[in-house]
Design an enzyme around this catalytic site. Structure first.
Site, PDB file in Angstrom:
ATOM      1  N   ASP A 175      18.613 -15.865 -25.974  1.00  0.00           N
ATOM      2  CA  ASP A 175      19.407 -14.980 -25.093  1.00  0.00           C
ATOM      3  C   ASP A 175      19.345 -13.560 -25.633  1.00  0.00           C
ATOM      4  OD1 ASP A 175      21.736 -15.875 -22.780  1.00  0.00           O
ATOM      5  OD2 ASP A 175      21.624 -13.775 -23.414  1.00  0.00           O
TER       6      ASP A 175
ATOM      7  N   ASP B 177      13.719 -10.457 -25.402  1.00  0.00           N
ATOM      8  CA  ASP B 177      13.729 -10.114 -23.979  1.00  0.00           C
ATOM      9  C   ASP B 177      12.558 -10.898 -23.387  1.00  0.00           C
ATOM     10  OD1 ASP B 177      13.247  -9.066 -21.492  1.00  0.00           O
ATOM     11  OD2 ASP B 177      12.969  -6.996 -22.175  1.00  0.00           O
TER      12      ASP B 177
ATOM     13  N   ASN C 111      14.959 -19.758 -17.515  1.00  0.00           N
ATOM     14  CA  ASN C 111      16.254 -19.690 -16.821  1.00  0.00           C
ATOM     15  C   ASN C 111      16.854 -18.290 -16.828  1.00  0.00           C
ATOM     16  OD1 ASN C 111      19.176 -20.918 -16.194  1.00  0.00           O
ATOM     17  ND2 ASN C 111      19.356 -19.679 -18.057  1.00  0.00           N
TER      18      ASN C 111
ATOM     19  N   TYR D 253      16.156 -10.059  -5.384  1.00  0.00           N
ATOM     20  CA  TYR D 253      16.345 -11.346  -6.070  1.00  0.00           C
ATOM     21  C   TYR D 253      15.637 -12.461  -5.300  1.00  0.00           C
ATOM     22  CZ  TYR D 253      19.066 -15.287  -7.995  1.00  0.00           C
ATOM     23  OH  TYR D 253      19.465 -16.469  -8.574  1.00  0.00           O
TER      24      TYR D 253
ATOM     25  N   LYS E 145      12.671 -14.847  -6.701  1.00  0.00           N
ATOM     26  CA  LYS E 145      12.846 -16.302  -6.798  1.00  0.00           C
ATOM     27  C   LYS E 145      11.829 -17.044  -5.921  1.00  0.00           C
ATOM     28  CE  LYS E 145      16.255 -16.832  -9.758  1.00  0.00           C
ATOM     29  NZ  LYS E 145      15.910 -17.295 -11.125  1.00  0.00           N
TER      30      LYS E 145
HETATM   31  N1  LIG Z   1      24.792 -19.536 -10.719  1.00  0.00           N
HETATM   32  C1  LIG Z   1      24.160 -19.978  -9.633  1.00  0.00           C
HETATM   33  O1  LIG Z   1      24.777 -20.556  -8.695  1.00  0.00           O
HETATM   34  C2  LIG Z   1      22.675 -19.807  -9.511  1.00  0.00           C
HETATM   35  C3  LIG Z   1      22.056 -20.144  -8.291  1.00  0.00           C
HETATM   36  C4  LIG Z   1      20.673 -20.056  -8.176  1.00  0.00           C
HETATM   37  C5  LIG Z   1      19.928 -19.614  -9.263  1.00  0.00           C
HETATM   38  N2  LIG Z   1      20.559 -19.257 -10.435  1.00  0.00           N
HETATM   39  C6  LIG Z   1      19.704 -18.817 -11.548  1.00  0.00           C
HETATM   40  O2  LIG Z   1      20.051 -19.568 -12.705  1.00  0.00           O
HETATM   41  C7  LIG Z   1      19.776 -18.789 -13.878  1.00  0.00           C
HETATM   42  C8  LIG Z   1      21.006 -18.724 -14.760  1.00  0.00           C
HETATM   43  O3  LIG Z   1      22.042 -18.067 -14.054  1.00  0.00           O
HETATM   44  P1  LIG Z   1      23.577 -18.101 -14.505  1.00  0.00           P
HETATM   45  O4  LIG Z   1      24.367 -18.221 -13.263  1.00  0.00           O
HETATM   46  O5  LIG Z   1      23.768 -19.070 -15.601  1.00  0.00           O
HETATM   47  O6  LIG Z   1      23.724 -16.576 -15.035  1.00  0.00           O
HETATM   48  P2  LIG Z   1      24.430 -15.967 -16.357  1.00  0.00           P
HETATM   49  O7  LIG Z   1      24.510 -14.505 -16.143  1.00  0.00           O
HETATM   50  O8  LIG Z   1      25.696 -16.728 -16.633  1.00  0.00           O
HETATM   51  O9  LIG Z   1      23.387 -16.318 -17.523  1.00  0.00           O
HETATM   52  C9  LIG Z   1      22.111 -15.705 -17.602  1.00  0.00           C
HETATM   53  C10 LIG Z   1      21.804 -15.429 -19.063  1.00  0.00           C
HETATM   54  O10 LIG Z   1      20.484 -14.847 -19.142  1.00  0.00           O
HETATM   55  C11 LIG Z   1      20.497 -13.858 -20.157  1.00  0.00           C
HETATM   56  N3  LIG Z   1      19.405 -12.907 -19.941  1.00  0.00           N
HETATM   57  C12 LIG Z   1      19.310 -11.979 -18.926  1.00  0.00           C
HETATM   58  N4  LIG Z   1      18.192 -11.268 -19.045  1.00  0.00           N
HETATM   59  C13 LIG Z   1      17.531 -11.743 -20.140  1.00  0.00           C
HETATM   60  C14 LIG Z   1      16.292 -11.413 -20.774  1.00  0.00           C
HETATM   61  N5  LIG Z   1      15.507 -10.429 -20.316  1.00  0.00           N
HETATM   62  N6  LIG Z   1      15.914 -12.136 -21.866  1.00  0.00           N
HETATM   63  C15 LIG Z   1      16.699 -13.124 -22.342  1.00  0.00           C
HETATM   64  N7  LIG Z   1      17.896 -13.464 -21.805  1.00  0.00           N
HETATM   65  C16 LIG Z   1      18.302 -12.789 -20.708  1.00  0.00           C
HETATM   66  C17 LIG Z   1      21.878 -13.221 -20.058  1.00  0.00           C
HETATM   67  O11 LIG Z   1      22.262 -12.566 -21.274  1.00  0.00           O
HETATM   68  C18 LIG Z   1      22.756 -14.440 -19.722  1.00  0.00           C
HETATM   69  O12 LIG Z   1      23.325 -15.007 -20.883  1.00  0.00           O
HETATM   70  C19 LIG Z   1      19.295 -17.419 -13.369  1.00  0.00           C
HETATM   71  O13 LIG Z   1      17.873 -17.406 -13.313  1.00  0.00           O
HETATM   72  C20 LIG Z   1      19.868 -17.382 -11.962  1.00  0.00           C
HETATM   73  O14 LIG Z   1      19.175 -16.477 -11.139  1.00  0.00           O
HETATM   74  C21 LIG Z   1      21.900 -19.335 -10.572  1.00  0.00           C
END
Ligand SMILES: NC(=O)c1ccc[n+]([C@@H]2O[C@H](COP(=O)([O-])OP(=O)(O)OC[C@H]3O[C@@H](n4cnc5c(N)ncnc54)[C@H](O)[C@@H]3O)[C@@H](O)[C@H]2O)c1
Length: 293
Positions: free
Chosen positions: A38, A73, A100, A171, A175
């Site tokens: 992360d 990153d 993710n 986005y 995706k």
């Molecule tokens: N929450 C939902 O309902 C949902 C729905 C569809 C897709 N998603 C996808 O699921 C994944 C996780 O989402 P979430 O809801 O847990 O979000 P979140 O914001 O809770 O967690 C995402 C994490 O990714 C880290 N991050 C961001 N950019 C980064 C980088 N360049 N390098 C390393 N780490 C990085 C952030 O610090 C964060 O801890 C994402 O790809 C999101 O688009 C989520």
């Protein structure tokens, strides 16, 4: 604890919080050693100086598992390579890559700034490509050396990328690109024993809390058992698929398919197109509604 993933090594990106954290804990619970990546950014992708990966590693270790922090990153090509190298150097190899990490900067298309477009496309698309590129090169080298690893990749798409979502043009485009990348990578890497699938998760996290009514939404950990199974050696016959997970329901997503067609037998005249195309559109199913339309 089960031994579904015993002896296997995983990277989970964006695993400091939300869905990625749940995946890392679940993979470790089934016996995998986990690189908990992360970068520690805000919901909009700005630096925070915090590394939430550390507390996830501590949780895994407290439960008797093996894990290590990585703060790359994921969209930085060289840092992604070093992350793959860290897994190999620390745990002796790499079997599982869960892409993710990501963030959102939701805007209507006409309000989207160039910088917002670039940042969101970069973190999701390049942030999937770069780790997959380096892990794939490692798996190819291992297969050529006679050490095929039953490697598994689980990418993260979204309903926004599959059905579309109003206010999330950038986005959704990113995706959708991840879904297409999954199809091609599955074909290219199958010969090295690698499967590549994607999930479209749903969960109450900081990403959804600001944007939707999340009171009845699934939890991050509802998504992770399916990721754990896709990551297992026994999932070798499932590849190039996109699976939506919403709480207790998993749905196979069916992507673009060839629908009704007509061959004019020569180049179409523009004036003929309207009636012919309307006829074809009427023969096919209506598209699924775009989220928020
Ligand atoms: N929450 C939902 O309902 C949902 C729905 C569809 C897709 N998603 C996808 O699921 C994944 C996780 O989402 P979430 O809801 O847990 O979000 P979140 O914001 O809770 O967690 C995402 C994490 O990714 C880290 N991050 C961001 N950019 C980064 C980088 N360049 N390098 C390393 N780490 C990085 C952030 O610090 C964060 O801890 C994402 O790809 C999101 O688009 C989520």
């Amino acid at each position: 604890m089960s031994n579904l993933l015993e002896g296997r090594v995983a990277i989970v990106t964006g695993a400091g919080r939300g869905i990625g954290r749940a995946h890392a804990l679940e993979l470790a619970r089934h016996g995998a050693a986990v690189v908990v990546n992360d970068y520690g950014v805000s919901l909009a992708g700005e630096g925070t100086g915090e590394t939430p990966a550390e507390s996830v590693v501590a949780e895994i270790e407290a439960a008797g598992g093996r894990a290590v922090v990585n703060t790359a990153d994921v969209a930085d090509f060289d840092q992604a390579e070093a992350m793959v190298r860290q897994a190999i150097d620390t745990f002796g190899g790499l079997d599982i890559l869960v892409n993710n990490a990501g963030f959102v900067r939701d805007r209507m298309l006409v309000n989207t700034a160039e910088e917002e477009w670039d940042a969101v496309i970069r973190v999701h698309l390049k942030g999937h490509f770069a780790p997959l590129r380096h892990a794939g090169a490692y798996w190819r080298a291992e297969a050529k050396a006679g050490r095929e690893r039953a490697a598994r990749v689980i990418n993260t798409s979204s309903g926004a990328g599959l059905q579309g979502s109003v206010g999330q043009t950038t986005y959704s485009a990113a995706k959708a690109g991840i879904a297409a990348m999954t199809l091609v990578a599955a074909q290219e890497m199958g010969r090295y024993g690698v499967t590549v699938n994607a999930i479209a998760p749903v969960a109450r996290t900081r990403m959804t809390e600001g944007a939707f009514d999340t009171s009845a939404m699934a939890l991050p950990e509802d998504n992770s058992p399916i990721v754990a199974w896709l990551a297992s050696a026994e999932a070798g016959d499932v590849t190039g698929r996109v699976i939506e997970i919403d709480g207790s329901t998993m749905t196979v997503e069916l992507g673009w398919r060839h629908g009704p067609a007509r061959d004019a037998g020569r180049r179409w005249e523009a004036v003929e197109v309207g009636p012919a195309l309307r006829d074809l559109l009427a023969q096919g199913p209506d598209p699924e509604p775009v989220y928020g339309a």
